[in-house]
Design a protein around this motif. Structure first.
Motif, mmCIF file in Angstrom:
data_model
loop_
_atom_site.group_PDB
_atom_site.id
_atom_site.type_symbol
_atom_site.label_atom_id
_atom_site.label_comp_id
_atom_site.label_asym_id
_atom_site.label_seq_id
_atom_site.Cartn_x
_atom_site.Cartn_y
_atom_site.Cartn_z
ATOM 1 N N LEU A 66 0.843 -1.184 0.000
ATOM 2 C CA LEU A 66 0.000 0.000 0.000
ATOM 3 C C LEU A 66 0.884 1.242 0.000
ATOM 4 O O LEU A 66 1.769 1.378 0.835
ATOM 5 C CB LEU A 66 -0.888 0.000 1.252
ATOM 6 N N TYR A 67 0.675 2.144 -0.968
ATOM 7 C CA TYR A 67 1.469 3.363 -1.026
ATOM 8 C C TYR A 67 0.648 4.486 -1.656
ATOM 9 O O TYR A 67 -0.400 4.262 -2.242
ATOM 10 C CB TYR A 67 2.784 3.163 -1.778
ATOM 11 N N LEU A 84 -2.898 0.067 -4.247
ATOM 12 C CA LEU A 84 -2.818 -1.226 -3.586
ATOM 13 C C LEU A 84 -2.293 -2.225 -4.601
ATOM 14 O O LEU A 84 -2.950 -2.485 -5.612
ATOM 15 C CB LEU A 84 -4.191 -1.657 -3.064
ATOM 16 N N LEU A 85 -1.096 -2.724 -4.367
ATOM 17 C CA LEU A 85 -0.421 -3.666 -5.274
ATOM 18 C C LEU A 85 -0.273 -3.098 -6.685
ATOM 19 O O LEU A 85 -0.402 -3.798 -7.679
ATOM 20 C CB LEU A 85 -1.160 -5.001 -5.322
ATOM 21 N N GLY A 86 -0.036 -1.803 -6.790
ATOM 22 C CA GLY A 86 0.191 -1.164 -8.082
ATOM 23 C C GLY A 86 -1.063 -0.719 -8.805
ATOM 24 O O GLY A 86 -0.981 -0.142 -9.884
ATOM 25 N N LEU A 87 -2.237 -0.966 -8.245
ATOM 26 C CA LEU A 87 -3.492 -0.561 -8.873
ATOM 27 C C LEU A 87 -4.102 0.595 -8.095
ATOM 28 O O LEU A 87 -4.168 0.558 -6.871
ATOM 29 C CB LEU A 87 -4.479 -1.729 -8.891
#
Length: 63
Positions: free
Chosen positions: A4-5, A34-37
């Motif tokens: 998460l970022y 979340l996971l690149g999405l």
């Protein structure tokens, strides 16, 4: 890779304001991933010529 970022991305958009008419401005999006999405847009703002920060709620997207 993080699970998460939060990422900030700026791009040019054509906007329409009631007082100024059509204007092309830099709009910055702050999104949560979340996971690149992308999951959610946390905040969207634009910076004026004078350095003032304004929300994008007062002007409409011009297509």
């Amino acid at each position: 890779m993080k699970i998460l970022y939060i990422r900030r991305k700026t791009r040019y958009e054509k906007r329409h304001s009631v007082k100024m008419g059509e204007l092309t401005t830099k709009v910055t999006y702050i999104k949560k991933y979340l996971l690149g999405l992308p999951v959610k847009t946390l905040h969207k703002y634009r910076r004026t010529y004078y350095g003032e920060v304004k929300s994008c709620d007062d002007c409409m997207l011009f297509v």
